[in-house]
Write an enzyme that holds these catalytic residues in place. Structure first.
Site, PDB file in Angstrom:
ATOM      1  N   THR A  51       0.847  -1.200   0.000  1.00 43.18           N
ATOM      2  CA  THR A  51       0.000   0.000   0.000  1.00 43.18           C
ATOM      3  C   THR A  51       0.884   1.251   0.000  1.00 43.18           C
ATOM      4  O   THR A  51       2.089   1.166   0.235  1.00 43.18           O
ATOM      5  CB  THR A  51      -0.909   0.076   1.262  1.00 43.18           C
ATOM      6  OG1 THR A  51      -0.076   0.125   2.428  1.00 43.18           O
ATOM      7  CG2 THR A  51      -1.855  -1.103   1.374  1.00 43.18           C
ATOM      8  N   LEU A 139       7.769   0.099   6.028  1.00 40.91           N
ATOM      9  CA  LEU A 139       6.810  -0.594   6.904  1.00 40.91           C
ATOM     10  C   LEU A 139       6.047   0.399   7.774  1.00 40.91           C
ATOM     11  O   LEU A 139       6.626   1.336   8.305  1.00 40.91           O
ATOM     12  CB  LEU A 139       7.541  -1.564   7.841  1.00 40.91           C
ATOM     13  CG  LEU A 139       8.079  -2.863   7.252  1.00 40.91           C
ATOM     14  CD1 LEU A 139       8.607  -3.745   8.370  1.00 40.91           C
ATOM     15  CD2 LEU A 139       7.033  -3.618   6.458  1.00 40.91           C
ATOM     16  N   TYR A 235       3.651  14.911  15.301  1.00 42.09           N
ATOM     17  CA  TYR A 235       4.556  14.179  14.408  1.00 42.09           C
ATOM     18  C   TYR A 235       6.004  14.385  14.822  1.00 42.09           C
ATOM     19  O   TYR A 235       6.600  13.564  15.509  1.00 42.09           O
ATOM     20  CB  TYR A 235       4.337  14.622  12.951  1.00 42.09           C
ATOM     21  CG  TYR A 235       3.900  13.485  12.079  1.00 42.09           C
ATOM     22  CD1 TYR A 235       4.799  12.487  11.723  1.00 42.09           C
ATOM     23  CD2 TYR A 235       2.602  13.368  11.612  1.00 42.09           C
ATOM     24  CE1 TYR A 235       4.417  11.420  10.937  1.00 42.09           C
ATOM     25  CE2 TYR A 235       2.204  12.306  10.818  1.00 42.09           C
ATOM     26  CZ  TYR A 235       3.118  11.338  10.488  1.00 42.09           C
ATOM     27  OH  TYR A 235       2.747  10.280   9.714  1.00 42.09           O
ATOM     28  N   VAL A 274      -2.975  10.711   2.181  1.00 39.07           N
ATOM     29  CA  VAL A 274      -3.926   9.854   2.887  1.00 39.07           C
ATOM     30  C   VAL A 274      -3.435   8.419   2.748  1.00 39.07           C
ATOM     31  O   VAL A 274      -3.299   7.908   1.639  1.00 39.07           O
ATOM     32  CB  VAL A 274      -5.344   9.972   2.281  1.00 39.07           C
ATOM     33  CG1 VAL A 274      -6.329   9.130   3.084  1.00 39.07           C
ATOM     34  CG2 VAL A 274      -5.799  11.418   2.255  1.00 39.07           C
TER      35      VAL A 274
END
Length: 396
Positions: A51, A139, A235, A274
């Site tokens: 993804t 990952l 973040y 996104v």
């Protein structure tokens, strides 16, 4: 079965195989339209290939460079009664397209943190690939089991030092509320670094080097997001930021441990998009809705595939890569331009529940979110009866 989206909070619990395939095809076509990348890699390992940025990396390596690719991921196949994960359908579509284009491609489904995954990948590389000249480490996992001790570590998304309060959008109810995130404990910071830091990236590179499957001058890259003022407290100055700092440490360690092979290791800073990972982070859905509005208005909006094509052409395979003073590739420069950030900050101050749909691009955010799972994709008939059980050959 007829497959409609089932959304709970920031997770969509099902996926549409044909929608996922259409997404992958669009990314392939975009990459092919850019033309062949000069001096690109020939044998590529992508750890986290199903993804987001990992999938986009694999598409650019294969369809932009003509490389052989070995992709690792942790996904669930569909059954007759239940859909598989979007990532599984993405890889199945990638595999089909690669075969059609005559590109060598193999897939492994399992725990990339384990020793077993590393040795299995090495076996495939030795038998069928030739030496690896690019390793992509992409990952995103909430947990990691230490391959030696068996201990399971869990990551948390919390600020460091002090609690942080900000407005947050509930993407189900469209309510905007103040949300306070408590500061992480030292233990939570340490666990997050264990899961999301650079230790496993190092273990992969050490295992590959030890098995002598890395080419002279092999490149390796891991991905991060830094952000600006609005996202910084959750973040950059947060547990996830501490883990990403550890990626910088790992990049230096990898390059120095394998200097005799002239291995280069860099962290690449990419823009906010996104993804299944980012939609789980408080503040991000609202920030992304504002960011998309501003970047679309000035024609600079990019998704994963645009970012990755630029990473390859402007950084990884460029004579003058865009590097910052921490030796990181930067492909987030459009998002961080003063003009864009000023626009986002102005919107951030103005957004309310009443004007959300009018002044932000929440609709665009929602469309991208559903698109991750293969829903709302142009040209797909969602009334059609589809088989959720899609075939994909895996390395045993």
């Amino acid at each position: 079965m007829i497959i409609k989206p089932k959304v709970r909070g920031f997770i969509c619990t099902n996926a549409h195989p044909k929608g996922c395939a259409a997404n992958v095809q669009a990314q392939i076509e975009y990459t092919q339209a850019q033309g062949k990348i000069e001096n690109g890699p020939k044998n590529v390992l992508v750890v986290g290939a199903s993804t987001g940025y990992g999938l986009a990396s694999r598409i650019v390596a294969a369809f932009g460079c003509g490389a052989k690719t070995l992709g690792l991921f942790f996904e669930k196949p569909g059954t007759e009664r239940k859909t598989g994960t979007a990532g599984f359908y993405n890889v199945a579509a990638f595999q089909q397209a690669a075969e059609k284009a005559g590109l060598w491609s193999k897939n492994m489904n399992g725990d990339a943190f384990s020793h077993e995954a590393k040795s299995k990948a090495i076996d495939v590389i030795k038998a069928e690939m030739g030496k690896i000249d690019l390793v992509v480490y992409s990952l995103a996992s909430p947990r990691r089991q230490d391959p030696d001790s068996g201990e399971v570590y869990s990551s948390v998304l919390k600020p460091v030092g002090q609690a942080y309060t900000s407005k947050n959008l509930n993407t189900d109810t469209l309510k905007i509320t103040e949300t306070t995130l408590d500061a992480a404990s030292d233990e939570e910071i340490a666990q997050t670094i264990k899961v999301m830091g650079g230790e496993d990236w190092e273990l992969w590179m050490n295992a590959l080097a030890e098995a002598d499957v890395l080419a002279e001058g092999c490149k390796t890259v891991a991905y991060t997001y830094l952000g600006e003022k609005i996202t910084w407290p959750i973040y950059g100055k947060a547990t996830i930021g501490k883990a990403k700092e550890d990626l910088d440490r790992a990049a230096t360690a990898i390059a120095s441990a394998h200097s005799e092979k002239n291995i280069s290791a860099n962290v690449a800073v990419l823009k906010a998009v996104v993804t299944q990972a980012s939609s789980a982070i408080p503040i991000m859905p609202l920030y992304l809705s504002a960011l998309f509005k501003v970047m679309k208005a000035n024609g600079t909006q990019e998704g994963c595939i645009e970012q990755l094509n630029r990473l390859f052409t402007e950084c990884l395979y460029s004579d003058s890569p865009r590097l910052d003073d921490a030796n990181r590739f930067r492909v987030d420069e459009k998002e961080l331009s003063p003009e864009v950030q000023a626009g986002v900050e102005a919107l951030w101050g103005e957004i309310t529940e009443e004007n959300l749909l009018e002044i932000s691009d929440f609709k665009g955010y929602q469309q991208e979110f559903l698109g991750l799972f293969g829903f709302g994709v142009d040209g797909v008939d969602y009334e059609e009866d589809v088989d959720p059980n899609v075939a994909l050959a895996l390395v045993e």
